[in-house]
Scaffold this motif. Structure first.
Motif, mmCIF file in Angstrom:
data_model
loop_
_atom_site.group_PDB
_atom_site.id
_atom_site.type_symbol
_atom_site.label_atom_id
_atom_site.label_comp_id
_atom_site.label_asym_id
_atom_site.label_seq_id
_atom_site.Cartn_x
_atom_site.Cartn_y
_atom_site.Cartn_z
ATOM 1 N N LEU A 1 -1.404 8.630 -9.578
ATOM 2 C CA LEU A 1 -2.362 7.844 -8.830
ATOM 3 C C LEU A 1 -2.563 6.505 -9.935
ATOM 4 O O LEU A 1 -2.744 6.875 -11.113
ATOM 5 C CB LEU A 1 -3.615 8.374 -8.677
ATOM 6 C CG LEU A 1 -3.913 9.317 -7.345
ATOM 7 C CD1 LEU A 1 -5.124 9.996 -7.501
ATOM 8 C CD2 LEU A 1 -3.908 8.600 -6.192
ATOM 9 N N ARG A 2 -2.768 5.345 -9.349
ATOM 10 C CA ARG A 2 -2.890 4.248 -10.105
ATOM 11 C C ARG A 2 -4.679 4.115 -10.372
ATOM 12 O O ARG A 2 -5.172 4.800 -9.456
ATOM 13 C CB ARG A 2 -2.482 2.860 -9.420
ATOM 14 C CG ARG A 2 -2.944 2.585 -8.131
ATOM 15 C CD ARG A 2 -4.067 1.823 -7.987
ATOM 16 N NE ARG A 2 -4.100 1.088 -6.655
ATOM 17 C CZ ARG A 2 -5.239 0.413 -6.355
ATOM 18 N NH1 ARG A 2 -6.106 0.302 -6.999
ATOM 19 N NH2 ARG A 2 -5.400 -0.071 -4.931
ATOM 20 N N SER A 3 -5.081 3.331 -11.070
ATOM 21 C CA SER A 3 -6.365 3.350 -11.632
ATOM 22 C C SER A 3 -6.979 2.686 -10.234
ATOM 23 O O SER A 3 -6.455 1.784 -9.764
ATOM 24 C CB SER A 3 -6.710 2.301 -12.684
ATOM 25 O OG SER A 3 -8.001 2.165 -12.893
ATOM 26 N N ARG B 1 -11.611 9.840 -7.144
ATOM 27 C CA ARG B 1 -11.174 8.648 -7.748
ATOM 28 C C ARG B 1 -10.765 8.407 -9.027
ATOM 29 O O ARG B 1 -11.078 9.127 -9.893
ATOM 30 C CB ARG B 1 -12.373 7.450 -7.421
ATOM 31 C CG ARG B 1 -11.833 6.049 -7.763
ATOM 32 C CD ARG B 1 -13.110 5.135 -7.805
ATOM 33 N NE ARG B 1 -12.838 3.648 -7.794
ATOM 34 C CZ ARG B 1 -12.812 3.050 -9.017
ATOM 35 N NH1 ARG B 1 -12.628 3.868 -10.330
ATOM 36 N NH2 ARG B 1 -12.404 1.850 -9.108
ATOM 37 N N LYS B 2 -9.343 7.907 -9.153
ATOM 38 C CA LYS B 2 -8.947 7.661 -10.480
ATOM 39 C C LYS B 2 -9.452 6.587 -11.168
ATOM 40 O O LYS B 2 -9.719 5.510 -10.910
ATOM 41 C CB LYS B 2 -7.157 7.281 -10.325
ATOM 42 C CG LYS B 2 -6.454 7.220 -11.574
ATOM 43 C CD LYS B 2 -6.567 8.522 -12.424
ATOM 44 C CE LYS B 2 -5.671 8.092 -13.660
ATOM 45 N NZ LYS B 2 -4.306 7.548 -13.440
ATOM 46 N N THR B 3 -9.894 6.869 -12.648
ATOM 47 C CA THR B 3 -10.512 6.081 -13.288
ATOM 48 C C THR B 3 -9.578 4.943 -13.873
ATOM 49 O O THR B 3 -8.323 5.378 -13.784
ATOM 50 C CB THR B 3 -11.175 6.788 -14.397
ATOM 51 O OG1 THR B 3 -10.294 7.552 -15.148
ATOM 52 C CG2 THR B 3 -12.197 7.876 -13.894
ATOM 53 N N LEU C 1 0.818 -1.162 0.003
ATOM 54 C CA LEU C 1 -0.121 -0.061 -0.048
ATOM 55 C C LEU C 1 0.783 1.105 0.035
ATOM 56 O O LEU C 1 1.768 1.312 0.823
ATOM 57 C CB LEU C 1 -0.935 0.047 1.296
ATOM 58 C CG LEU C 1 -1.801 1.276 1.388
ATOM 59 C CD1 LEU C 1 -2.967 0.936 0.125
ATOM 60 C CD2 LEU C 1 -2.397 1.133 2.765
ATOM 61 N N ARG C 2 0.537 2.013 -0.903
ATOM 62 C CA ARG C 2 1.441 3.231 -1.202
ATOM 63 C C ARG C 2 0.598 4.656 -0.857
ATOM 64 O O ARG C 2 -0.069 4.968 -1.636
ATOM 65 C CB ARG C 2 2.205 3.452 -2.287
ATOM 66 C CG ARG C 2 3.138 2.226 -2.824
ATOM 67 C CD ARG C 2 3.743 2.000 -4.046
ATOM 68 N NE ARG C 2 4.451 2.969 -4.395
ATOM 69 C CZ ARG C 2 5.871 2.932 -4.568
ATOM 70 N NH1 ARG C 2 6.428 2.126 -3.762
ATOM 71 N NH2 ARG C 2 6.632 4.068 -4.708
ATOM 72 N N ASP D 1 4.620 7.282 -12.303
ATOM 73 C CA ASP D 1 3.462 7.146 -12.844
ATOM 74 C C ASP D 1 2.698 6.022 -12.200
ATOM 75 O O ASP D 1 3.178 4.831 -11.977
ATOM 76 C CB ASP D 1 3.413 6.755 -14.304
ATOM 77 C CG ASP D 1 3.612 8.058 -15.211
ATOM 78 O OD1 ASP D 1 3.681 9.229 -14.587
ATOM 79 O OD2 ASP D 1 3.593 8.008 -16.538
ATOM 80 N N SER D 2 1.325 5.948 -11.972
ATOM 81 C CA SER D 2 0.700 4.804 -11.344
ATOM 82 C C SER D 2 1.207 4.290 -10.278
ATOM 83 O O SER D 2 0.940 2.922 -9.978
ATOM 84 C CB SER D 2 0.197 3.725 -12.684
ATOM 85 O OG SER D 2 -0.252 4.354 -13.457
#
Length: 370
Positions: A194-196, A368-370, A56-57, A135-136
């Motif tokens: 952010l990751r999806s 929330r990142k899609t 968890l990041r 990224d992500s």
């Protein structure tokens, strides 16, 4: 007119932890929401980020050096541990080079900290108006009491006002444009990091519509900033501060309304595609929203001490770099000028308790990142 971008308004904040009760109140106000977001994230499986460790990041942007940085991540750790007791966690504190990193990491490892064998701690050093993580790579991003600071210090032709809410004409238009650009940049960077399925929680000082105000809205802390203006103007009138310097001095903050926060997320195609909006709102602070130190109003000396400490905590670095150092007159030092300024501010709050109260509205954005 603006100053170079590497001149950050928040560099060198003084007595931050001692005077950050408002920051801690805001963080604690969102503890339940942070826990809920982490529970909704679920476990971090290897396939989510095959190139990185399955941990968890969590990134806290604009973390600062104080206890509020610990309290911002503690609910996330607790919520994740409830379900995944041995799962690894990475906590990244992100802030500018001038942050007091030694104090912060002493806290993380201290009695009130979160240090544990399965928790990695790190730092991302730089401006959150640039990309700070890969990224992500982020599951949960938080940002408390920080995004209302603009990307760099500013100077405008603004006699009679030391802050954005009372500006008019070209100065207001220019500062509004900078604030919009900064908010867009902040969101674009977080969209990449952010990751999806990840979440972003931003909460800071906000503003609400108010037809009685010169620009049609009331901004948090309006009494405090006007008290600062009065004390500084008196010193300029008496030859303590160069008036030309004061007339170009403006705090580099912009407290958004809910509409200002929402607009780019709906009008910019890239941001609209990147995020689902879960909440954008401005509400009064849950405790003493009309006066952050209302509990001390019957003790004028303590009431004044608290407000002076509050101004020193958030504003001294800005005041010193942009007003006291360049504006000190007749061979006086910036230190002497600052001492006189805080004496006058203390006197103002002692003489008129309640008149320059700090009203507080919280802006909250959950995406929330899609």
């Amino acid at each position: 007119m603006t100053t170079p971008e590497d001149q950050r308004s928040t560099e060198g904040m003084v007595d931050y932890n001692k005077n950050s009760a408002m920051q801690q109140q805001l963080v604690n106000h969102h503890a339940g929401r942070i826990r809920d977001l982490v529970r909704r994230l679920g476990p971090v499986e290897p396939e989510l980020r095959p190139e990185l460790r399955p941990e968890l990041r969590i990134v806290d942007y604009g973390c600062g050096p104080g206890q509020s940085a610990i309290e911002a991540v503690a609910p996330a750790i607790e919520a994740y541990r409830e379900k995944y007791s041995d799962a690894p966690i990475f906590i990244c504190h992100a802030d500018q080079p001038g942050n007091d990193w030694n104090s912060l990491f002493e806290l993380t490892a201290g009695p009130s900290g979160y240090a544990a064998p399965s928790i990695r701690t790190g730092a991302a050093v730089g401006s959150f108006y640039n990309q700070m993580l890969a990224d992500s790579s982020v599951d949960l991003g938080t940002c408390f009491m920080a995004s209302h600071w603009l990307s760099h210090a500013v100077r405008y032709d603004a006699p009679g006002s030391v802050w954005f809410a009372d500006l008019q004409g070209k100065a207001r238009a220019d500062m509004a444009a900078l604030a919009r650009s900064d908010w867009n940049r902040f969101l674009e960077c977080r969209a990449r990091e952010l990751r999806s399925g990840g979440y972003l929680l931003v909460s800071c000082l906000g503003a609400v519509p108010d037809d009685s105000e010169i620009n049609g809205f009331a901004a948090s802390g309006r009494g405090v900033y006007r008290a600062v203006q009065i004390a500084a103007r008196e010193m300029a009138d008496e030859g303590w501060i160069d008036r030309t310097v004061l007339d170009q001095f403006v705090f580099g903050v912009w407290f958004m309304t809910a509409l200002e926060a929402r607009t780019p997320l709906e009008s910019d195609p890239g941001l609209a595609q990147a995020f689902d909006i879960e909440d954008i709102s401005v509400v009064p602070a849950p405790k003493n929203p009309l006066d952050i130190y209302a509990g001390f109003i019957d003790d004028p000396a303590e009431y004044a001490r608290l407000y002076v400490g509050y101004v020193r905590g958030f504003g001294h670095s800005t005041l010193n770099a942009q007003l006291f150092e360049p504006g000190a007159t007749n061979g006086r030092s910036a230190e002497t000028t600052a001492t006189e300024f805080y004496r006058r501010l203390d006197s103002l709050y002692r003489r008129f308790p309640g008149k320059y109260a700090g009203e507080i509205w919280y802006l909250t954005v959950v995406l929330r990142k899609t």
